[in-house]
Each structure stands twice: as C-alpha cells, then as structure tokens.
Design an enzyme around this catalytic site. Structure first.
Site, PDB file in Angstrom:
ATOM      1  CG  HIS A 217       1.064   5.606  -4.981  1.00 13.05           C
ATOM      2  ND1 HIS A 217       0.274   4.432  -5.271  1.00 13.05           N
ATOM      3  CD2 HIS A 217       1.727   5.764  -3.806  1.00 13.05           C
ATOM      4  CE1 HIS A 217       0.240   4.199  -3.793  1.00 13.05           C
ATOM      5  NE2 HIS A 217       0.966   4.942  -2.971  1.00 13.05           N
TER       6      HIS A 217
ATOM      7  CG  ASP B  45      -2.218  -0.231  -5.571  1.00 12.13           C
ATOM      8  OD1 ASP B  45      -2.386   0.925  -5.757  1.00 12.13           O
ATOM      9  OD2 ASP B  45      -2.980  -1.136  -5.623  1.00 12.13           O
TER      10      ASP B  45
END
Length: 440
Positions: free
Chosen positions: A412, A416
């Site tokens: 992450h 995204d």
C-alpha cells in the site's frame, strides 16, 4: 602429513555468510578429492561444497543450522604425501606441533559423532527432526498376554473390519474368548479393551496421545520464516479479491490440450501469465520492486514472474524470466522445468532472484480466497483460487458456470486500492474472453 584448511568460498554476490544445511562427512571420515563435504545455503540457493584434496577429516565448522562466514574455515583435512593417513589429532597443541608454517585458521570445534547422510533438498528436516515418538514409546502399545488354553482353540474367526481394527490397536484376536465356532465381533473387542484397560489399553476409537516434538527451524524453513516476517514487518499489505467466470477459458484450455501433440499439458498458470503480461504495461506500479531504504521504486520494463512452488524443503520461488516474450506453450515448458528443478533443489541463484511480480496458487486445494504475502522487494502478488461450478444467471436463464476467485495483495506504500482493483478488472477481461490472449 599436512593439514589443509578448506575455507568457505564466496558463493554468491553480496553474501557474507551461509548456513550449514547438511554434512556429508564427519570427523574421522576419509574423503577423496571432489567428494561432497557439506551443503551450504544462502538467501539464493543451496550449494554443495566439494573437497579439493584427499585425506581424513579432523575438524568441521559446526552443526547443521549453524552459520559460517565467507572465508572462515569449514573443514580441516589431514592429507598424506605417502603411506597411510594418520588418525585425526584431538589435541590443539599437537596440531600446532605437527604443522609449523602450515596455513591455519582459528581452531574449529571438532564435532565427534555420526556423519550426516546425503540430503537432496534444501531442508534436511528428516535428518534433524526428532524421531517419531511412537517408535520409542512402546509403553502405550498394546501387549496382550494370551491364555494358556488359546493354542487349542484353532483358527480365529473375525470379519476383515474387526481384524483391521484389532491390528491398528495392537490386539491379538486369539486373546479374545468367544464361544467355539463364533466370530469375534466389534462388541467382543470393545469388552476386551475395557477389561484390560488397566494394562495400558486405550478405549475403542480413542486417539493416542503423542509426545511433544521440538524441531529446529533451519535451512529453507528458516529462510522462509525470516523472509515472511520481514515482508509482514516492512510492507503494509492489502488484498483485493474478485470473481472471474473461467468457463470459456477452461473450455479453450481443454481444446488446446486435446491438440497439443508433443507439447506440455496446459494448466491455468501459463494462460494467467499471458494475461498478466498483456495487462501489466498499463499498470507499471504493480510490476515493480521497492527499495524502501533508498526510497526508490523501480518499475520494471520486463516481466519476470516469480512462481511460488511447494517442495519437500519448503516454499521456493523460481523466476520465469522475460515472460512477456514467451507464448503459452513456452511458458508451460518453462514452468515444468523450473518446478522440477525446485523439487530437486537444482535451481541456480539466477533462477531464484530478480522477480518483478509473483503468482502463488494452491491448485485444486485452493480455497474461496487467499491473502498471499508479498515476495519482498516486489510490490504485488497474485493468487488464483480453486475453480468451482455454480449456477449463474444469463439473462433470465440459470446456467452452469466455472468460477474462480482471484486475489491480489499489494504494497500500500506504492500501490493504491484503485490501481489493484482496476488491474484485476483488466485481467478479468482477458480471462473471461480468452480469445484475446492470442489476438495481436
């Protein structure tokens, strides 16, 4: 007589130490030139160390699971110029007196005891794990004592099921009294077990307790533990799962296999990799490696697919290099070759490094969904799950369909959620319309 100190050579770029995963010699063994001494494992591969000289082993560097630094002594061998080789010396002062001016290293702890047999894979848990406790703990096994009159009773009558159960319990059916001419039944066996419960017998259908085992985490299993811990510690994972209708894909795969000739049988994996290679150019943030210490993400121009492979030694990830340049048959051939090499512990360091994205699959064992752990320093890993047949709506009709959930775990910090979901949707288009996999 001279002493030859075999030092651990540099067996991989940037490697400072290696782990002993198997000894093929012990102190006191005679070795010949080019004979295998030990298997040493680095982060990349397992390398077999061979003796450059003949002689008798007098010192070794430690036990299985120990780390040895590059350039440190691994084995000391007493060589001979003529005549028989002397027995290994056991006193450090004697060694120094016999060998003035001979190249020496710091003394090694001589490990007396039996040698370790040849190990054909990265982990030698079978050679180092404790023995099956049941093979040593005989007190819990059933030892019936026949009655003196049993020899006169003739053949024992019992059904195959009763015989099999008695065998599993260790009960001699001849010890069970029943009227002459009648068969021994499960109820008779139960009664016999209850009556003899005080003599170490277990209740019927009971699961025997096992002794605790302590298994040292070494070799490939230790590497896996370290890598997984580092991945979870450094990478904030998230996983996205979507359902894909692979009915058409599976039909096409069956047709291709029916006409494959001498080519390898296709599994889902090469078709999935083709779809990945078709879609990754539009999602460069997924085909990447993240050097978090330098703060640099390298978006790869080529697709080097890591292929998580289960072996007897543990999980390994050989890399299919330049997957974007291979067709589905070439991918199938390379997958089979790398899987066989992984299971035989024959992978080279080049075949174990440099991946840009990984695929992991449990095949038919796969469940509804998985949350795979990223193969650091990569930033994404894809996990196809088990294909199942379910009813689905097609307009107003209900039809049979083959469905598969596809999981993707991402880093992450650089990927995204929108990117991951969009990428899976792109994969879904190719997998649900498989003719696109072969279109220019």
């Amino acid at each position: 007589m001279t002493r030859f100190t075999f030092k651990l050579p540099d067996i991989g770029e940037g490697i400072s130490e290696a782990e002993i995963v198997a000894w093929h010699v012990a102190v006191g063994d005679r070795v010949e030139e080019d004979q295998s001494l030990a298997d040493m494992m680095t982060d990349k591969a397992t390398v077999e160390m061979e003796s450059p000289v003949a002689g008798v082993v007098v010192e070794i560097a430690g036990a299985v699971g120990d780390q040895v630094s590059i350039g440190a002594p691994l084995v000391v061998i007493e060589t001979e110029e003529s005549g028989e080789v002397a027995a290994p010396a056991t006193d450090e002062a004697t060694l120094e007196a016999e060998n003035p001016g001979v190249e020496e290293a710091s003394p090694l702890p001589a490990r007396e005891g039996p040698g370790v047999g040849h190990v054909s894979n990265d982990a030698n848990s079978e050679h180092n794990a404790p023995s099956n406790p049941e093979s040593h703990d005989r007190s819990s096994q059933i030892k019936p004592t026949p009655s003196p009159s049993l020899a006169e009773r003739g053949a024992v009558l019992a059904s195959p099921a009763v015989r099999a159960r008695a065998k599993d319990l260790g009960v001699d059916l001849a010890a069970i009294r029943v009227p002459d001419g009648e068969r021994i039944r499960h109820a008779d066996l139960d009664a016999y077990l209850r009556y003899n419960a005080g003599q170490g017998y277990h209740a019927p259908h009971a699961t025997r307790a096992r002794n605790d085992e302590q298994v040292r985490v070494i070799g490939m299993r230790r590497r896996i533990a370290e890598n997984m811990a580092a991945a979870k510690r450094h990478i904030p994972h998230f996983t996205y799962v979507d359902e894909i209708n692979v009915t058409a894909l599976e039909a096409m795969r069956a047709d291709l296999n029916a006409h494959r000739g001498e080519r390898p049988k296709l599994t889902l994996l090469p078709l999935l990799i083709v779809a990945m290679c078709r879609t990754l150019p539009d999602f460069p943030m997924l085909n990447a490696r993240y050097d978090d210490e330098a703060g640099i993400v390298t978006r790869a121009g080529r697709v080097h697919v890591g292929m998580a492979t289960q072996t007897d030694a543990g999980l390994t990830v050989p890399v299919i290099r330049d997957a974007q340049d291979r067709n589905v048959w070439q991918l199938a051939t390379e997958i089979a070759r790398l899987a066989a090499a992984a299971r035989a512990s024959k992978l080279t360091p080049q075949e174990l490094g440099g991946g840009t994205i990984t695929v992991t699959s449990l095949g038919p064992l796969g469940g509804i969904a998985t949350t795979p752990v990223i193969n650091r320093p990569e930033v994404a890993i894809i996990g196809p799950n088990k294909i199942v047949e379910r009813p689905v709506f097609r307009g107003d009709e209900i039809v049979r369909a083959k469905l598969m959930n596809l999981s993707i775990s991402c880093d992450h910090r650089v990927v995204d959620g929108w990117d991951a979901a969009s990428y899976v949707q792109a994969l879904k288009t190719y997998l649900e319309t498989p003719v696109l996999l072969f279109a220019d």
